[in-house]
Design a protein around this motif. Structure first.
Motif, mmCIF file in Angstrom:
data_model
loop_
_atom_site.group_PDB
_atom_site.id
_atom_site.type_symbol
_atom_site.label_atom_id
_atom_site.label_comp_id
_atom_site.label_asym_id
_atom_site.label_seq_id
_atom_site.Cartn_x
_atom_site.Cartn_y
_atom_site.Cartn_z
ATOM 1 N N PHE A 29 66.872 44.517 45.658
ATOM 2 C CA PHE A 29 67.780 44.024 45.063
ATOM 3 C C PHE A 29 69.054 44.377 44.365
ATOM 4 O O PHE A 29 69.557 43.750 44.754
ATOM 5 N N HIS A 30 68.688 44.979 43.903
ATOM 6 C CA HIS A 30 69.964 45.269 42.921
ATOM 7 C C HIS A 30 70.762 46.421 43.207
ATOM 8 O O HIS A 30 72.129 46.671 42.776
ATOM 9 N N TYR A 85 61.606 45.835 42.381
ATOM 10 C CA TYR A 85 62.320 44.671 42.744
ATOM 11 C C TYR A 85 64.088 45.279 42.824
ATOM 12 O O TYR A 85 65.224 45.288 42.856
ATOM 13 N N ARG A 131 67.230 31.914 41.250
ATOM 14 C CA ARG A 131 66.635 33.261 41.020
ATOM 15 C C ARG A 131 65.511 33.342 41.144
ATOM 16 O O ARG A 131 64.579 33.582 41.367
ATOM 17 N N MET A 181 58.822 44.668 49.369
ATOM 18 C CA MET A 181 59.799 44.420 49.328
ATOM 19 C C MET A 181 60.840 44.814 50.335
ATOM 20 O O MET A 181 61.714 43.989 50.506
ATOM 21 N N PHE A 202 56.000 46.312 39.494
ATOM 22 C CA PHE A 202 57.482 45.091 39.942
ATOM 23 C C PHE A 202 58.540 45.090 39.843
ATOM 24 O O PHE A 202 59.756 44.856 40.649
ATOM 25 N N PHE A 203 59.396 45.564 38.652
ATOM 26 C CA PHE A 203 60.624 44.708 38.537
ATOM 27 C C PHE A 203 61.279 46.863 38.503
ATOM 28 O O PHE A 203 62.448 46.717 38.933
ATOM 29 N N SER A 236 55.582 39.728 48.839
ATOM 30 C CA SER A 236 54.871 41.519 47.976
ATOM 31 C C SER A 236 53.257 41.406 48.381
ATOM 32 O O SER A 236 53.384 42.445 47.041
ATOM 33 N N MET A 291 62.419 34.523 43.331
ATOM 34 C CA MET A 291 61.488 35.623 43.014
ATOM 35 C C MET A 291 60.099 34.909 43.024
ATOM 36 O O MET A 291 58.510 35.069 43.914
ATOM 37 N N VAL A 336 59.872 36.355 47.483
ATOM 38 C CA VAL A 336 59.741 37.602 47.070
ATOM 39 C C VAL A 336 57.839 38.113 46.665
ATOM 40 O O VAL A 336 57.642 39.157 46.679
#
Length: 296
Positions: free
Chosen positions: A103-104, A99, A205, A187, A95-96, A217, A209, A213
């Motif tokens: 998004f980053h 993510y 944030r 995502m 997931f991270f 997802s 999430m 998000v």
């Protein structure tokens, strides 16, 4: 004067065209999927002479033996333990990672490049990737040597290798990509303007999430869960090698039954495990519309 085909004549042609479209899939599924399942199902009701021979008939003795065995419950508990731990860690990591990439990483080309970079270790065999942990986790491995060198431990940690921990580490290493891919796909379809609007409205944030998000997802999480759960519950090789024979799974049991020519009990165990997996997948599919993830 040209005559046009009536709807009654066009319907059979459309049906024939539909069957022609699916015929290649049928030709693959029937001999390689449906037929083996039917053979296993039939064998589970046969009797055995103890020497590998099967006696055609109908008996539930194999199912009674499997269901009344204390070993069956122990193996299912061990399998569920490995499945849950692997699912939790692959979900968190997958997931991270997804993510971060979505998004980053502002440059879409760079995000795709980093995503493809995640797949590089999976170009090699699962066996090679699993065995590669042995030099790291062993008593004389790099992790123990590093911990000894900096004084964190005074003797090698034996729990790192040939243990349940090693089994989970190997599974997480092998299966994280199966969680990253569907979550990344889900995502990537989230409109970034929706995130920007939530930020402008004062959402934190964590709220973004939790409220945007994760709900959007869910289909990717469900699809990744199906992959991870089905692979772990259907595997025995990782458990056998990374636990050093100290742990076992459900599949290990009917693998051993096949080794001693007890085909009906092995078939009964396989049928029961299949039913358990079908039930789990059905529960997952009830929570989300997985067809949306596959078709889009």
């Amino acid at each position: 004067m040209q005559s046009s085909s009536s709807p009654a004549q066009a319907q059979p042609r459309a049906n024939l065209a539909g069957w022609l479209y699916v015929s290649p899939l049928v030709l693959v599924l029937v001999p390689f999927f449906v037929a083996p399942i039917l053979v296993v199902l039939a064998a589970s009701f046969f009797a055995t002479d103890g020497f590998g021979g099967l006696t055609p008939g109908f008996t539930l003795a194999s199912y009674v033996e499997v269901l009344h065995s204390a070993l069956t419950l122990k193996l299912y508990l061990a399998t569920i333990k490995f499945t849950l731990l692997t699912w939790i860690f692959t979900l968190i990591i997958g997931f991270f990672v997804a993510y971060f990439l979505v998004f980053h990483v502002r440059n879409q080309l760079l995000a795709i490049g980093l995503f493809l970079l995640c797949t590089v270790p999976f170009w090699t065999s699962n066996i090679i990737r699993m065995i590669s942990w042995i030099p790291l986790l062993g008593k004389e491995g790099l992790i123990n040597q590093a911990l000894l060198a900096i004084g964190v431990i005074h003797q090698p940690l034996e729990v790192l290798l040939f243990s349940d921990l090693a089994v989970v580490i190997a599974y997480v290493h092998q299966l994280t990509i199966f969680m990253i891919v569907p979550i990344f796909n889900s995502m990537a379809r989230i409109d970034k303007k929706l995130i920007e609007a939530a930020i402008d409205a004062g959402a934190s944030r964590f709220d973004i999430m939790r409220l945007i998000v994760v709900p959007m997802s869910k289909s990717g999480i469900a699809l990744g869960t199906i992959f991870v759960v089905s692979i772990v519950m259907g595997d025995f090789f990782v458990v056998k090698v990374m636990s050093g024979g100290g742990s076992a799974s459900v599949v290990s049991a009917f693998y051993e039954d096949v080794g001693v020519l007890q085909y009906p009990s092995a078939a009964a165990s396989a049928v029961l495990l299949t039913l358990v997996l079908v039930a789990i997948v059905s529960l997952i599919l009830r929570t989300v519309d997985i067809r949306q993830e596959i078709t889009q």
